[in-house]
Motif scaffolding. Structure first.
Motif, mmCIF file in Angstrom:
data_model
loop_
_atom_site.group_PDB
_atom_site.id
_atom_site.type_symbol
_atom_site.label_atom_id
_atom_site.label_comp_id
_atom_site.label_asym_id
_atom_site.label_seq_id
_atom_site.Cartn_x
_atom_site.Cartn_y
_atom_site.Cartn_z
ATOM 1 N N TYR A 140 -64.606 37.278 49.648
ATOM 2 C CA TYR A 140 -64.470 37.626 48.242
ATOM 3 C C TYR A 140 -65.500 36.860 47.423
ATOM 4 C CZ TYR A 140 -59.973 39.381 49.886
ATOM 5 O OH TYR A 140 -58.989 40.048 50.571
ATOM 6 N N ASP A 141 -66.428 37.583 46.813
ATOM 7 C CA ASP A 141 -67.382 36.985 45.895
ATOM 8 C C ASP A 141 -66.917 37.228 44.474
ATOM 9 O OD1 ASP A 141 -69.237 35.927 47.777
ATOM 10 O OD2 ASP A 141 -69.885 37.986 48.192
ATOM 11 N N LEU A 142 -67.747 36.876 43.532
ATOM 12 C CA LEU A 142 -67.346 36.953 42.142
ATOM 13 C C LEU A 142 -67.088 38.383 41.695
ATOM 14 C CD1 LEU A 142 -66.902 35.316 39.570
ATOM 15 C CD2 LEU A 142 -69.318 35.628 39.043
ATOM 16 N N HIS A 143 -67.905 39.340 42.157
ATOM 17 C CA HIS A 143 -67.807 40.716 41.670
ATOM 18 C C HIS A 143 -67.546 41.732 42.770
ATOM 19 C CE1 HIS A 143 -69.297 39.033 37.995
ATOM 20 N NE2 HIS A 143 -70.447 38.704 38.541
ATOM 21 N N SER A 144 -67.500 41.301 44.016
ATOM 22 C CA SER A 144 -67.320 42.252 45.108
ATOM 23 C C SER A 144 -66.671 41.559 46.284
ATOM 24 C CB SER A 144 -68.659 42.868 45.526
ATOM 25 O OG SER A 144 -69.524 41.852 46.044
ATOM 26 N N MET A 145 -66.250 42.355 47.239
ATOM 27 C CA MET A 145 -65.649 41.868 48.468
ATOM 28 C C MET A 145 -66.328 42.540 49.646
ATOM 29 S SD MET A 145 -61.993 43.921 48.147
ATOM 30 C CE MET A 145 -61.412 43.488 49.778
ATOM 31 N N GLU A 146 -66.539 41.761 50.704
ATOM 32 C CA GLU A 146 -67.154 42.282 51.919
ATOM 33 C C GLU A 146 -66.079 42.316 52.994
ATOM 34 O OE1 GLU A 146 -71.356 41.345 53.610
ATOM 35 O OE2 GLU A 146 -69.941 40.037 54.677
ATOM 36 N N ALA A 189 -53.141 35.379 47.139
ATOM 37 C CA ALA A 189 -53.015 35.542 45.692
ATOM 38 C C ALA A 189 -54.283 35.190 44.930
ATOM 39 C CB ALA A 189 -51.830 34.724 45.193
ATOM 40 N N PRO A 190 -55.027 34.130 45.307
ATOM 41 C CA PRO A 190 -56.268 33.875 44.561
ATOM 42 C C PRO A 190 -57.256 35.031 44.653
ATOM 43 C CG PRO A 190 -55.648 31.958 45.859
ATOM 44 C CD PRO A 190 -54.768 33.073 46.298
ATOM 45 N N ALA A 191 -57.360 35.645 45.863
ATOM 46 C CA ALA A 191 -58.268 36.778 46.019
ATOM 47 C C ALA A 191 -57.755 37.995 45.259
ATOM 48 C CB ALA A 191 -58.425 37.117 47.502
ATOM 49 N N LEU A 192 -56.433 38.200 45.272
ATOM 50 C CA LEU A 192 -55.853 39.321 44.541
ATOM 51 C C LEU A 192 -56.100 39.179 43.047
ATOM 52 C CD1 LEU A 192 -54.239 41.901 45.082
ATOM 53 C CD2 LEU A 192 -52.145 40.580 44.731
ATOM 54 N N ALA A 193 -55.972 37.946 42.544
ATOM 55 C CA ALA A 193 -56.254 37.704 41.132
ATOM 56 C C ALA A 193 -57.715 37.955 40.814
ATOM 57 C CB ALA A 193 -55.864 36.277 40.766
ATOM 58 N N THR A 233 -64.422 48.598 62.812
ATOM 59 C CA THR A 233 -65.062 49.894 62.580
ATOM 60 C C THR A 233 -66.323 49.796 61.725
ATOM 61 O OG1 THR A 233 -63.573 50.197 60.701
ATOM 62 C CG2 THR A 233 -62.904 51.175 62.798
ATOM 63 N N GLY A 234 -66.628 48.609 61.217
ATOM 64 C CA GLY A 234 -67.827 48.449 60.406
ATOM 65 C C GLY A 234 -67.585 47.508 59.242
ATOM 66 N N THR A 235 -68.666 47.181 58.564
ATOM 67 C CA THR A 235 -68.604 46.272 57.414
ATOM 68 C C THR A 235 -68.855 47.064 56.139
ATOM 69 O OG1 THR A 235 -69.366 44.431 58.764
ATOM 70 C CG2 THR A 235 -69.573 44.195 56.373
ATOM 71 N N THR A 236 -68.011 46.847 55.142
ATOM 72 C CA THR A 236 -68.092 47.577 53.872
ATOM 73 C C THR A 236 -68.064 46.593 52.717
ATOM 74 O OG1 THR A 236 -66.885 49.435 54.845
ATOM 75 C CG2 THR A 236 -67.044 49.380 52.440
ATOM 76 N N THR A 237 -68.884 46.872 51.709
ATOM 77 C CA THR A 237 -68.871 46.075 50.485
ATOM 78 C C THR A 237 -68.258 46.900 49.367
ATOM 79 O OG1 THR A 237 -70.840 44.840 51.144
ATOM 80 C CG2 THR A 237 -70.273 44.833 48.797
ATOM 81 N N VAL A 238 -67.244 46.352 48.736
ATOM 82 C CA VAL A 238 -66.532 47.052 47.670
ATOM 83 C C VAL A 238 -66.673 46.244 46.384
ATOM 84 C CG1 VAL A 238 -64.318 47.961 46.884
ATOM 85 C CG2 VAL A 238 -64.882 47.986 49.328
ATOM 86 N N ILE A 239 -67.187 46.884 45.336
ATOM 87 C CA ILE A 239 -67.305 46.234 44.025
ATOM 88 C C ILE A 239 -65.969 46.369 43.310
ATOM 89 C CG2 ILE A 239 -68.557 46.240 41.829
ATOM 90 C CD1 ILE A 239 -70.932 47.420 43.325
ATOM 91 N N TYR A 240 -65.500 45.286 42.710
ATOM 92 C CA TYR A 240 -64.167 45.263 42.143
ATOM 93 C C TYR A 240 -63.958 46.342 41.071
ATOM 94 C CZ TYR A 240 -63.984 40.677 44.399
ATOM 95 O OH TYR A 240 -64.025 39.658 45.304
ATOM 96 N N SER A 295 -64.237 28.042 42.477
ATOM 97 C CA SER A 295 -65.073 29.217 42.310
ATOM 98 C C SER A 295 -65.080 30.030 43.589
ATOM 99 C CB SER A 295 -66.508 28.804 41.958
ATOM 100 O OG SER A 295 -67.068 28.033 43.012
ATOM 101 N N ALA A 296 -65.567 31.281 43.456
ATOM 102 C CA ALA A 296 -65.782 32.087 44.636
ATOM 103 C C ALA A 296 -67.015 31.515 45.362
ATOM 104 C CB ALA A 296 -66.009 33.537 44.223
ATOM 105 N N PRO A 297 -67.214 31.865 46.651
ATOM 106 C CA PRO A 297 -66.497 32.870 47.422
ATOM 107 C C PRO A 297 -65.242 32.327 48.086
ATOM 108 C CG PRO A 297 -68.306 32.043 48.707
ATOM 109 C CD PRO A 297 -68.395 31.342 47.386
ATOM 110 N N ILE A 298 -64.365 33.311 48.451
ATOM 111 C CA ILE A 298 -63.183 33.016 49.240
ATOM 112 C C ILE A 298 -63.328 33.784 50.544
ATOM 113 C CG2 ILE A 298 -60.677 33.197 49.354
ATOM 114 C CD1 ILE A 298 -60.672 33.302 46.301
#
Length: 456
Positions: free
Chosen positions: A126-132, A176-180, A137-144, A18-21
């Protein structure tokens, strides 16, 4: 269960239950250039890039569009010419864009260097629905499911969210696991409320990996969702680095070639169509429309319009009236010169009419050249000639006003037949002679009567 990637390993990184990765990677001397190249090539995947390329030629041809609408259409190529110009400018913009991209590929982007210079460590969780993404330059959270573009380009992964700017990460930071996991989250119906839990049991059987080949493990999964709980599989084997770089360069190069070929083909086709639309610009078959010359052109013409304006034809004097005719297998010509006088104020003028029946050479290019150059140089009296279109006479007709109204010429082309008539005044012009409106009416009325009489 936390999984960390980014460190050298002799085996492909396993996908856990399971995540996170969590991934970490220290940039080396070539990281900034590698990510800069990926970000630059990814620009060509953006709809905004192609919209800008499409809008630029449109802005350039706007003056021509306005000219076509507001100005006489006699010397304008019309819609097909505008479209041809658009594609020509578009192809030019495309080539310039490709050259700019080639230059930018040679050096690191300063914005990328800020977070990918040698020695700077980058981290991604990498979490289940987003990546940090934690960068210098800073920290960003991106929802998949809000990722608009995801592309593996060479040794980098480019990510463009729907809001904000895109960024490139080293391939080591996106195993590859994170890309998937990202790809699963971007699928329709996936997201914070619709994405199945990674590690859960799924009814669909696992999909075999077609690229992995023989493998000591029985389990091979293409996506994070297909890994049943308690199972661990090797990540599907990826293509070699040279193949990834080739694919990264292939699609923008293909886009440039295809667009250039389509633009050039459209330009050639529209140019050909434009010449056909302008009454046989390149025609080689004579198109005399049944016109011919007569022995005495003056006797064939009707000068009633001059009589209506108060002028009388002079019938005495060595140059009061004269006509000529010449016939040749290539060109027949006829001329008429007639002088007129107005009894009211003795205003005088000369009407000269010439007709040409071209039987071997196409007169259309020369006629167009005469029209397009008529207003370029000052003529008699130092004034700049004025051009006016005349409708209803032949294929094309126009008036040229010169010498401050003392001379006016009407030119008509109907197929390969050309009719020229000019009025040259002396004595009293304006209200006492023929005004500009009177000159237009007299010349067009005489031509309207003459053209049908010259058809044989």
């Amino acid at each position: 269960m936390h999984q960390s990637y980014g460190q050298p390993s002799p085996q492909p990184p396993p996908l856990g239950q399971s995540a996170p990765i969590e991934c970490s990677y220290p940039a080396d001397a070539g990281t900034a250039l590698r990510l800069s190249r990926a970000a630059e090539l990814a620009r060509w995947r953006s709809p905004k890039t192609w919209a800008s390329l499409a809008a630029f030629p449109l802005i350039v041809v706007v003056p021509r569009i306005i000219q076509t609408i507001t100005r006489s259409s006699l010397s304008n190529p019309g819609l097909s010419g505008i479209i041809g110009s658009y594609f020509a400018v578009f192809a030019f913009a495309l080539i310039v864009g490709a050259l700019v991209t080639a230059v930018r590929l040679m050096r690191p982007n300063p914005q990328v260097t800020e977070y990918a210079a040698a020695g700077i460590r980058m981290r991604v969780r990498y979490d289940l629905h987003s990546m940090e993404v934690a960068l210098a330059t800073g920290t960003t959270t991106v929802i998949y499911h809000q990722i608009e573009d995801l592309a593996v380009i060479g040794g980098a992964v480019f990510i463009r969210p729907r809001t904000g700017s895109g960024f490139a990460l080293p391939r080591e930071l996106v195993p590859a696991p994170a890309l998937a996991l990202i790809r699963d989250g971007r699928r329709p119906g996936r997201g914070p409320t619709g994405n199945p839990e990674v590690g859960g049991t799924h009814g669909a059987p696992p999909t075999p990996n077609p690229f992995a080949g023989p493998h000591p493990h029985d389990n091979s999964f293409e996506s994070a969702n297909q890994v049943p709980e308690g199972k661990v599989s090797f990540v599907p084997r990826e293509r070699g680095g040279w193949q990834r770089q080739f694919r990264a360069w292939l699609w923008p190069a293909t886009a440039v070639v295809i667009t250039s070929v389509v633009g050039a083909g459209a330009l050639i086709g529209l140019r050909s169509a434009d010449r056909v639309d302008t009454d046989g610009y390149l025609g080689t078959t004579p198109d005399t429309r049944g016109y011919g010359v007569v022995d005495n052109l003056c006797a064939t013409l009707d000068f009633a319009a001059m009589a209506s304006a108060g002028f009388k034809a002079q019938d005495n004097g060595p140059k009061a009236s004269a006509y000529t005719v010449n016939r040749h297998p290539a060109l027949d010509t006829a001329d008429c010169l007639q002088e007129f006088v107005k009894a009211e104020n003795q205003a005088r003028g000369r009407l000269t009419i010439s007709v040409y029946v071209h039987k071997q050479s196409n007169p259309i290019p020369a006629f167009r050249a005469g029209l397009e150059t008529a207003g370029q140089q000052p003529a008699l009296g130092g004034s700049t000639p004025e051009i006016e279109e005349v409708a209803g006479l032949g294929d094309i007709a126009y008036l040229v006003y010169e010498a401050k109204g003392l001379k006016t010429t009407l030119r008509v082309r109907d197929g390969w037949f050309v009719y020229d008539a000019s009025w040259q005044a002396w004595g009293t012009a304006g209200p006492g002679g023929l005004s500009r409106n009177d000159q237009r009416k007299v010349l067009t009325d005489i031509a309207t009567e003459a053209l049908p009489r010259l058809r044989q």
